[in-house]
Design a protein around this motif. Structure first.
Motif, short mmCIF file in Angstrom:
data_model
loop_
_atom_site.label_atom_id
_atom_site.label_comp_id
_atom_site.label_asym_id
_atom_site.label_seq_id
_atom_site.Cartn_x
_atom_site.Cartn_y
_atom_site.Cartn_z
N LEU A 7 0.86 -1.19 0.00
CA LEU A 7 0.00 0.00 0.00
C LEU A 7 0.89 1.24 0.00
CD1 LEU A 7 -2.36 -1.26 2.82
CD2 LEU A 7 -3.07 -0.91 0.45
N PHE A 8 0.41 2.28 -0.66
CA PHE A 8 1.19 3.51 -0.72
C PHE A 8 0.33 4.74 -0.44
CE2 PHE A 8 3.59 0.55 -3.34
CZ PHE A 8 4.88 0.74 -2.84
N ASP B 46 6.33 16.45 0.65
CA ASP B 46 6.99 15.17 0.82
C ASP B 46 6.58 14.27 -0.34
OD1 ASP B 46 8.42 15.11 3.52
OD2 ASP B 46 6.46 15.94 4.05
N TYR B 47 7.58 13.70 -1.03
CA TYR B 47 7.30 12.81 -2.15
C TYR B 47 7.60 11.37 -1.77
CZ TYR B 47 6.83 16.61 -5.55
OH TYR B 47 6.40 17.69 -6.25
N ASP B 48 6.67 10.49 -2.15
CA ASP B 48 6.85 9.06 -1.93
C ASP B 48 6.65 8.36 -3.28
OD1 ASP B 48 7.28 6.67 -0.65
OD2 ASP B 48 5.25 6.53 0.18
N ALA B 49 7.18 7.17 -3.39
CA ALA B 49 7.07 6.44 -4.66
C ALA B 49 7.01 4.94 -4.40
CB ALA B 49 8.27 6.74 -5.56
N TYR B 50 6.51 4.24 -5.41
CA TYR B 50 6.66 2.79 -5.49
C TYR B 50 7.82 2.62 -6.46
CZ TYR B 50 5.29 -2.05 -6.70
OH TYR B 50 5.27 -3.40 -6.93
N PRO B 51 9.04 2.52 -5.95
CA PRO B 51 10.24 2.73 -6.79
C PRO B 51 10.36 1.78 -7.97
CG PRO B 51 10.83 2.62 -4.44
CD PRO B 51 9.39 2.25 -4.55
N GLU B 52 10.12 0.49 -7.74
CA GLU B 52 10.31 -0.46 -8.84
C GLU B 52 9.37 -0.16 -10.01
OE1 GLU B 52 9.61 -1.14 -5.72
OE2 GLU B 52 10.86 -2.75 -4.92
N MET B 53 8.10 0.07 -9.68
CA MET B 53 7.13 0.34 -10.74
C MET B 53 7.37 1.72 -11.35
SD MET B 53 2.99 0.13 -10.58
CE MET B 53 1.98 0.64 -11.98
N ALA B 54 7.74 2.69 -10.52
CA ALA B 54 7.98 4.04 -11.03
C ALA B 54 9.11 4.02 -12.06
CB ALA B 54 8.31 5.00 -9.89
N GLU B 55 10.19 3.32 -11.75
CA GLU B 55 11.30 3.26 -12.71
C GLU B 55 10.88 2.52 -13.98
OE1 GLU B 55 14.83 1.78 -10.87
OE2 GLU B 55 14.99 3.52 -9.53
N ALA B 56 10.09 1.46 -13.83
CA ALA B 56 9.63 0.71 -15.01
C ALA B 56 8.74 1.59 -15.89
CB ALA B 56 8.88 -0.54 -14.57
N LYS B 57 7.84 2.35 -15.25
CA LYS B 57 6.93 3.21 -16.03
C LYS B 57 7.70 4.34 -16.71
CE LYS B 57 3.16 1.14 -15.63
NZ LYS B 57 2.79 0.42 -16.84
N LEU B 58 8.70 4.90 -16.02
CA LEU B 58 9.49 5.96 -16.65
C LEU B 58 10.24 5.43 -17.87
CD1 LEU B 58 10.85 7.74 -13.45
CD2 LEU B 58 9.30 8.72 -15.14
N LYS B 59 10.75 4.21 -17.76
CA LYS B 59 11.43 3.61 -18.93
C LYS B 59 10.46 3.39 -20.08
CE LYS B 59 15.16 1.45 -16.34
NZ LYS B 59 15.53 0.28 -15.52
N GLU B 60 9.22 2.97 -19.75
CA GLU B 60 8.20 2.80 -20.79
C GLU B 60 7.89 4.13 -21.48
OE1 GLU B 60 4.61 0.97 -19.37
OE2 GLU B 60 5.69 -0.71 -18.46
N ARG B 112 2.65 12.70 -19.14
CA ARG B 112 2.35 11.29 -18.86
C ARG B 112 2.90 10.85 -17.51
NH1 ARG B 112 -1.37 8.51 -20.12
NH2 ARG B 112 -0.30 6.57 -20.64
N LEU B 113 4.06 11.41 -17.15
CA LEU B 113 4.62 11.10 -15.83
C LEU B 113 3.59 11.40 -14.74
CD1 LEU B 113 8.13 12.11 -14.49
CD2 LEU B 113 6.10 12.63 -13.17
N LYS B 114 2.94 12.55 -14.88
CA LYS B 114 1.98 12.97 -13.84
C LYS B 114 0.72 12.11 -13.85
CE LYS B 114 1.84 17.61 -13.11
NZ LYS B 114 2.66 18.00 -11.96
N GLU B 115 0.50 11.36 -14.92
CA GLU B 115 -0.70 10.51 -15.00
C GLU B 115 -0.47 9.06 -14.59
OE1 GLU B 115 -2.66 12.95 -18.80
OE2 GLU B 115 -1.72 11.01 -19.12
N VAL B 116 0.71 8.52 -14.89
CA VAL B 116 0.87 7.07 -14.73
C VAL B 116 2.00 6.61 -13.82
CG1 VAL B 116 -0.09 6.68 -17.03
CG2 VAL B 116 2.39 6.75 -16.76
N VAL B 117 2.94 7.48 -13.49
CA VAL B 117 4.09 7.02 -12.69
C VAL B 117 3.73 7.06 -11.21
CG1 VAL B 117 6.50 7.44 -12.10
CG2 VAL B 117 5.71 7.76 -14.47
N PRO B 118 3.86 5.92 -10.50
CA PRO B 118 3.42 5.87 -9.10
C PRO B 118 4.35 6.63 -8.14
CG PRO B 118 4.32 3.75 -9.75
CD PRO B 118 4.30 4.60 -10.99
N ILE B 119 4.14 7.94 -8.15
CA ILE B 119 4.81 8.86 -7.23
C ILE B 119 3.71 9.75 -6.67
CG2 ILE B 119 6.46 10.77 -7.04
CD1 ILE B 119 8.01 9.52 -9.38
#
Lengths: 81, 145
Positions: A7-8, B46-60, B112-119
């Motif tokens: 969860l985030f 304060d910024y938080d992320a789901y890092p693995e998915m965020a990096e994958a989405k940015l690469k996409e 697109r970053l603001k729409e799909v990247v989990p941050i």
């Protein structure tokens, strides 16, 4: 099946935990997960319908199978940038 | 280059990294921490992320931009953690042969970053309260500070 999700952001705050384990039927989809999550964590109710569900690094459709997965994530709409 | 970082973004180095003799245009976008939002005063984010998915989405997204425009080089860096007013939260640098391509590709990447990247960002308002920003959830989502 034992199903694990992360969860985030506000979802994590409302649940009071960064991860949850749910027991779901073998046929459970992302839509079923949303319902099960609402029953397990009533505090998520205000944002339940807006939560996004990811399987691995991809967004799930309502019909995406999720049972038994350990790489699920649930979170509210994103706000990076 | 795709990167999530907890330290200040060196946007000059990022810009330099996308420069190329094949490019006639380099565009840099910076997202910075704004003080006023609809009459309310921010003191920090304060910024938080789901890092693995965020990096994958940015690469996409980078791959999608390369498929749509003649991108020579692209770099996206997003900062995480506690940011003060004026700090750079995100930097997008793109080089292309011509300026219209570079502007369009850069705009696509940040939009697109603001729409799909989990941050996610959390507002720290001047009244001491904090609030996650979750577009479209339709409620104040106010937490005690």
């Amino acid at each position: 099946m034992k199903t694990v999700l992360k969860l985030f952001a506000r979802a994590r705050d409302l649940a009071g935990s960064p991860a949850l384990e749910l027991d779901l039927p073998d046929s459970a989809t992302a839509a079923d997960l949303r319902i099960a999550l609402g029953e397990r964590v009533p505090a998520l109710e205000p944002i339940l319908s807006s939560l996004l569900i990811a399987v691995g690094n991809d967004y799930a459709a309502p019909t995406t199978p999720v049972a038994g997965r350990t790489d699920l994530a649930v979170f509210p709409p994103v706000s990076g940038g | 280059m795709i990167q999530l970082t907890h330290t200040p973004i060196d946007f000059a180095a990022l810009t330099e990294s996308v420069r190329s003799t094949q490019a006639g245009a380099v565009v840099l976008f910076l997202g910075t921490v704004r003080e006023m939002t609809q009459g309310r005063q921010t003191v920090a984010l304060d910024y938080d992320a789901y890092p693995e998915m965020a990096e994958a989405k940015l690469k996409e997204l980078e791959a999608e931009a390369r498929a749509r425009w003649p991108v020579i080089e692209a770099g996206i860096v997003h900062r995480l953690g506690h940011l003060e007013l004026g700090d750079v939260s995100v930097a997008v640098a793109v080089s292309c042969p011509h300026r219209h391509q570079a502007f369009d590709a850069g705009r696509f990447l940040i939009d697109r970053l603001k729409e799909v990247v989990p941050i996610w960002k959390k507002e720290n308002w001047s009244d001491g309260s904090t609030e996650w920003v979750h577009p479209g959830t339709g409620e104040a989502a106010e937490l005690s500070g």
